[in-house]
Design an enzyme around this catalytic site. Structure first.
Site, PDB file in Angstrom:
ATOM      1  N   ARG A   1       7.983   4.766  28.754  1.00 55.97           N
ATOM      2  CA  ARG A   1       9.267   5.125  29.376  1.00 55.97           C
ATOM      3  C   ARG A   1       9.216   5.006  30.892  1.00 55.97           C
ATOM      4  NH1 ARG A   1      12.196   7.614  25.470  1.00 55.97           N
ATOM      5  NH2 ARG A   1      10.932   8.797  24.003  1.00 55.97           N
TER       6      ARG A   1
ATOM      7  N   LYS B   1     -18.107   3.792 -18.553  1.00 55.76           N
ATOM      8  CA  LYS B   1     -17.510   5.111 -18.804  1.00 55.76           C
ATOM      9  C   LYS B   1     -16.058   5.158 -18.280  1.00 55.76           C
ATOM     10  CE  LYS B   1     -18.934   9.901 -18.300  1.00 55.76           C
ATOM     11  NZ  LYS B   1     -19.990  10.738 -17.746  1.00 55.76           N
TER      12      LYS B   1
ATOM     13  N   CYS C   1      -1.723   0.923  29.717  1.00 53.60           N
ATOM     14  CA  CYS C   1      -0.453   1.656  29.772  1.00 53.60           C
ATOM     15  C   CYS C   1      -0.579   2.913  30.651  1.00 53.60           C
ATOM     16  CB  CYS C   1       0.040   1.978  28.368  1.00 53.60           C
ATOM     17  SG  CYS C   1       1.823   2.201  28.347  1.00 53.60           S
TER      18      CYS C   1
ATOM     19  N   GLU D   1      -4.215  -4.240  23.269  1.00 57.53           N
ATOM     20  CA  GLU D   1      -5.008  -3.989  22.051  1.00 57.53           C
ATOM     21  C   GLU D   1      -4.246  -4.311  20.771  1.00 57.53           C
ATOM     22  OE1 GLU D   1      -3.897  -1.677  24.164  1.00 57.53           O
ATOM     23  OE2 GLU D   1      -3.285   0.175  23.155  1.00 57.53           O
TER      24      GLU D   1
ATOM     25  N   MET E   1      -3.008   2.372  33.216  1.00 62.65           N
ATOM     26  CA  MET E   1      -2.596   1.566  34.379  1.00 62.65           C
ATOM     27  C   MET E   1      -1.760   2.422  35.329  1.00 62.65           C
ATOM     28  SD  MET E   1       0.462  -0.122  35.437  1.00 62.65           S
ATOM     29  CE  MET E   1       1.042  -1.700  36.031  1.00 62.65           C
TER      30      MET E   1
ATOM     31  N   GLU F   1       0.852  -1.191   0.000  1.00 65.37           N
ATOM     32  CA  GLU F   1       0.000   0.000   0.000  1.00 65.37           C
ATOM     33  C   GLU F   1       0.887   1.240   0.000  1.00 65.37           C
ATOM     34  OE1 GLU F   1      -2.628   0.457   3.368  1.00 65.37           O
ATOM     35  OE2 GLU F   1      -3.138   2.501   2.784  1.00 65.37           O
TER      36      GLU F   1
ATOM     37  N   HIS G   1       0.289  -2.911  25.996  1.00 68.17           N
ATOM     38  CA  HIS G   1      -0.872  -2.559  25.170  1.00 68.17           C
ATOM     39  C   HIS G   1      -1.512  -3.830  24.607  1.00 68.17           C
ATOM     40  CE1 HIS G   1      -0.320   1.835  24.856  1.00 68.17           C
ATOM     41  NE2 HIS G   1       0.954   1.548  25.043  1.00 68.17           N
TER      42      HIS G   1
HETATM   43  N1  GLN Z   1       3.423   8.095  29.094  1.00 63.84           N
HETATM   44  C1  GLN Z   1       3.562   6.836  29.698  1.00 63.84           C
HETATM   45  C2  GLN Z   1       4.972   6.290  29.588  1.00 63.84           C
HETATM   46  O1  GLN Z   1       5.742   6.723  28.783  1.00 63.84           O
HETATM   47  C3  GLN Z   1       2.572   5.845  29.143  1.00 63.84           C
HETATM   48  C4  GLN Z   1       2.821   5.550  27.687  1.00 63.84           C
HETATM   49  C5  GLN Z   1       1.638   4.920  27.012  1.00 63.84           C
HETATM   50  O2  GLN Z   1       0.503   4.997  27.487  1.00 63.84           O
HETATM   51  N2  GLN Z   1       1.876   4.303  25.886  1.00 63.84           N
HETATM   52  O3  GLN Z   1       5.347   5.401  30.312  1.00 63.84           O
END
Ligand code: GLN
Length: 559
Positions: A488, A234, A404, A537, A407, A152, A535
Site C-alpha cells: 500500500r 493390509k 518490499c 520471490e 526495500m 487439491e 516480490h
Molecule cells: N507494509 C508495506 C506496504 O504495505 C510492505 C508490504 C510488503 O512487504 N508486502 O507497502
C-alpha cells in the site's frame, strides 16, 4: 440430484484428479499434487492444478502469515494460499485466478447472487454451494483448456469445513465415473515406543472418506520410512484399494525428488490408465537436471564445506515454541534455486528482528552471515530491529537484499543515517513523522479510510523499467520487466531527488517514472545493497531461478 443442464459437462476427454488428505495435515498433500502435475505435464498432457481452501476468508490476503503461512500473490493479483506457489514452481509457469477457490469466495458469490434475485425466488441451500463448487472445478478446466485438472482439497478428511468440496467431487464422479480419480494422501506413523509402522489411522481415514460416498482409487502413504509389502497388503485389503495403487512415499531430503520417486513407482502411468487416457512416455529431463544440481550442491557442501550462510531477518517466525518459516516459503525457495544454479548450498537462519530490539548488542551476531535478507511485512512490530539489521549490513558491507518492506525500510535506514533525518519513517508506522519518505498511495488512503482492506493493495503483476548500468540491469540483462506486487505504501515522490543526491539510486521505476520499484547503492560503495518494491520471490522457479536472487548470491561468491 441437482439440475445439471446448465453446468458445463466436461468433454469425454476432460479428466479430474482429486487429492484429499487423510490422518493429519502437513504431510505433503501440496507436494503430492504438484508432483502429479509435473509428471502428467511431462507426458505431454495439458494440466492445470487447482487449490480449494475450506476457510471463509474470501482470499488469503487478510490473514496473518502466522495463521496459514505465506500469502502467495498471482499475476492476476489474487492473494492465495502458499500451495499455489508450489504448483507454479513445479509447473514452471504462472497459474490463473480460476485455479483457486475458498469457501468464502463460493459462499459470497452465492449469497450475493441470491440478494440480487439471481435465483429467481428459489430456496437457496447447501446444494447451491455444492453446485457452485462443481461449476468452479469445471470452469478452471475450461479456462485453462487443459486435459487434466488436478485438484487439491484443503484440510483433512473428517474436517467438517471441507465437506462441501468433497461432496462436489463426489457428484462429479457420479456424473463422469471414468473421468474422475481420487487420491488420498495419508500418514503411517511409527510411534517411538512401538517401533512399528501403523496403518490403522489410514484405515480409519479411508472409512471416513467412504462415509461421504467417495472411494479412494489410490493411497499415497507418507511415512518416515518406505511402506513394506505386508503393510501395503493390509491397507489394500482393509481399504478396498488394489495393492499396486498404494504408493509408498517415505521422507526424503528434497521435495523436488518427489516427482522422480513417484515416477519410479509409475504413478503417472497408473493414473492415466485409470483415467482411460492413452499411454505416453514421461520426459522429465529438465526436472532431472535440476534435481541433479541440487545433489551436486549438497555434495560440494559435504566435500569442501562449501556453503554460504544467509540470514533471513523477519517478524513472522513466532509459532508457540516452534520456528515457523512457512511465512517466507517463496523467499526460501528462491534463495535455494539460485544457489543450486551456482552449485552451492545455502545454510539459512531465521532471525527474529524483535530479538535485536530486546538485546541491541546481539546485532553483531550478523557478522557471521555472508548475506542478509529482509523480506516483506506489515505494521509496527519488530521494525526498529529490522532497520538496525539493514544499517549493520550497509555499514559492514554485507550483501543485503530487501523485499518490499525490506526495500522501504532500507530507504528509511539510508535517510535516517546518511541524510541525518532521524525521524524518517513510513506513514504505516508513524504518520506524524516530519519526513515520511515512505507514504501511503493516495488511492490506498481512500480505501483504508473506508475500511476497505480486502484485496485492495497494489496487487499482482506490473511492468517496470530498469536503468542501464545498474546492478539490477546487469542481473536482468534487460530493461523491461514484470514483477508481482503486494503493498500500500511507496517511496514518497517528494524526496526522490534528495535521496538520489545522497547516493541511493532508484534503478527501477514504473513506466511513467512515478513509482520507485528498485533501490540500490552503486557497486563501488557497497557490493550489493539492493531492495525491490515488488516480490521477486513469487517468480523464482526451480527451472528458472530469479535473476536478482542469482546476482545476490553471485556477489556473495565473489563471481
Ligand atoms: N507494509 C508495506 C506496504 O504495505 C510492505 C508490504 C510488503 O512487504 N508486502 O507497502
Amino acid at each position: 440430484m441437482p439440475n445439471n443442464k446448465k453446468t458445463n459437462k466436461p468433454t469425454d476427454k476432460h479428466k479430474y484428479i482429486f487429492v484429499i488428505g487423510g490422518v493429519m495435515s502437513g504431510v505433503g498433500k501440496g507436494i503430492t499434487t504438484s508432483s502429479i502435475g509435473t509428471i502428467l505435464e511431462s507426458k505431454g498432457y495439458k494440466i492445470n492444478i487447482m487449490k480449494v481452501d475450506p476457510y471463509l476468508n474470501v482470499d488469503a490476503g487478510t490473514m496473518n502469515p502466522t495463521e496459514h503461512g505465506e500469502v502467495f500473490v498471482m499475476d492476476s493479483g489474487l492473494e492465495t494460499d502458499q500451495d499455489m506457489g508450489n504448483y507454479e514452481r513445479f509447473l514452471n509457469r504462472s497459474l490463473k485466478k480460476e485455479d483457486y477457490m475458498t469457501s468464502g469466495m463460493v459462499y459470497k458469490y452465492v449469497i450475493d447472487k441470491e440478494r440480487a434475485l439471481g435465483f429467481g425466488g428459489k430456496c437457496i441451500d447447501a446444494d447451491n454451494i455444492r453446485d457452485e463448487i462443481v461449476t468452479r472445478y469445471e470452469s478452471s478446466a475450461k479456462t485453462n483448456k487443459s486435459d487434466i485438472t488436478v485438484v487439491e482439497i484443503g484440510g483433512t478428511v473428517g474436517d467438517y469445513q471441507n465437506i462441501m468440496f468433497i461432496e462436489a467431487a463426489r457428484v462429479m464422479k457420479l456424473r463422469h465415473p471414468k473421468d474422475v480419480v481420487f487420491i488420498m494422501v495419508s500418514y503411517m506413523p511409527i510411534p517411538n515406543k512401538i517401533g512399528e509402522m501403523k496403518s490403522k489411522p489410514t484405515q480409519n481415514a479411508i472409512r471416513q472418506l467412504n462415509s461421504y460416498g467417495v472411494h479412494a482409487d489410490f493411497i499415497v502413504a507418507r511415512s518416515e520410512l518406505p511402506v513394506d509389502k505386508k503393510r501395503k497388503e493390509k491397507i489394500a485389503f482393509s481399504c478396498n484399494v488394489p495393492v499396486e495403487n498404494i504408493i509408498s512415499a517415505p521422507d526424503i531430503d528434497s521435495i523436488y525428488d518427489v516427482p522422480i520417486n513417484f515416477e519410479k513407482d509409475q504413478l503417472g502411468e497408473m493414473l492415466t490408465r485409470e483415467l482411460s487416457l492413452p499411454h505416453r512416455k514421461t520426459n522429465m529431463k529438465g526436472w532431472r537436471d535440476f534435481v541433479s544440481k541440487v545433489k551436486t550442491a549438497s555434495e560440494n557442501a559435504e566435500k569442501d564445506k562449501k556453503y554460504i550462510k544467509i540470514a533471513v531477518v523477519g517478524k513472522y517466525f513466532d509459532s508457540g515454541d516452534f520456528v515457523f518459516s512457512d511465512a517466507y516459503v517463496s523467499v526460501i525457495e528462491a534463495i535455494k534455486f539460485s544457489a543450486y544454479k551456482l552449485g552451492v548450498k545455502v545454510k539459512l537462519s531465521w532471525l527474529n528482528s524483535k530479538d535485536f530490539e530486546k538485546d541491541p548488542k546481539s546485532i553483531k551476531d550478523l557478522k557471521h552471515y555472508d548475506g542478509i535478507i529482509v523480506p516483506g511485512g506489515f505494521g509496527n512490530n519488530g521494525i526498529e530491529g529490522l532497520i538496525k539489521t539493514i544499517e549493520y549490513a550497509r555499514v559492514n558491507k554485507i550483501p543485503y537484499f530487501g523485499l518490499c518492506y525490506g526495500m522501504q525500510l532500507m530507504v528509511i535506514e539510508y535517510v535516517r543515517n546518511v541524510l541525518g533525518w532521524k525521524d524518517a519513517n513510513t506513514s504505516e508506522i508513524n504518520p506524524n513523522s516530519e519526513h515520511l519518505v515512505i507514504d501511503i498511495m493516495p488511492d490506498q488512503k481512500i480505501k483504508l479510510d473506508n475500511g476497505h482492506y480486502g484485496a485492495s493493495m497494489r496487487l499482482g503483476s506490473y511492468p517496470a523499467v530498469v536503468g542501464k548500468g545498474t546492478i539490477a540491469h546487469k542481473a536482468y540483462g534487460k530493461s523491461e520487466i514484470n514483477e508481482r506486487h503486494r503493498h500500500r505504501y511507496e517511496v514518497n515522490p517528494m524526496y526522490i531527488d534528495e535521496i538520489q543526491k545522497a547516493g541511493l539510486l532508484f534503478s527501477g521505476k514504473s513506466p511513467n517514472g512515478k513509482l520507485m520499484e528498485i533501490a540500490e547503492l552503486p557497486k563501488n560503495v557497497h557490493p550489493f545493497f539492493l531492495g525491490t518494491q515488488f516480490h521477486p520471490e513469487f517468480l523464482a522457479r526451480p527451472l528458472d531461478p530469479h535473476p536478482l536472487f542469482t546476482e545476490f548470491i553471485k556477489t556473495i561468491l565473489g563471481l
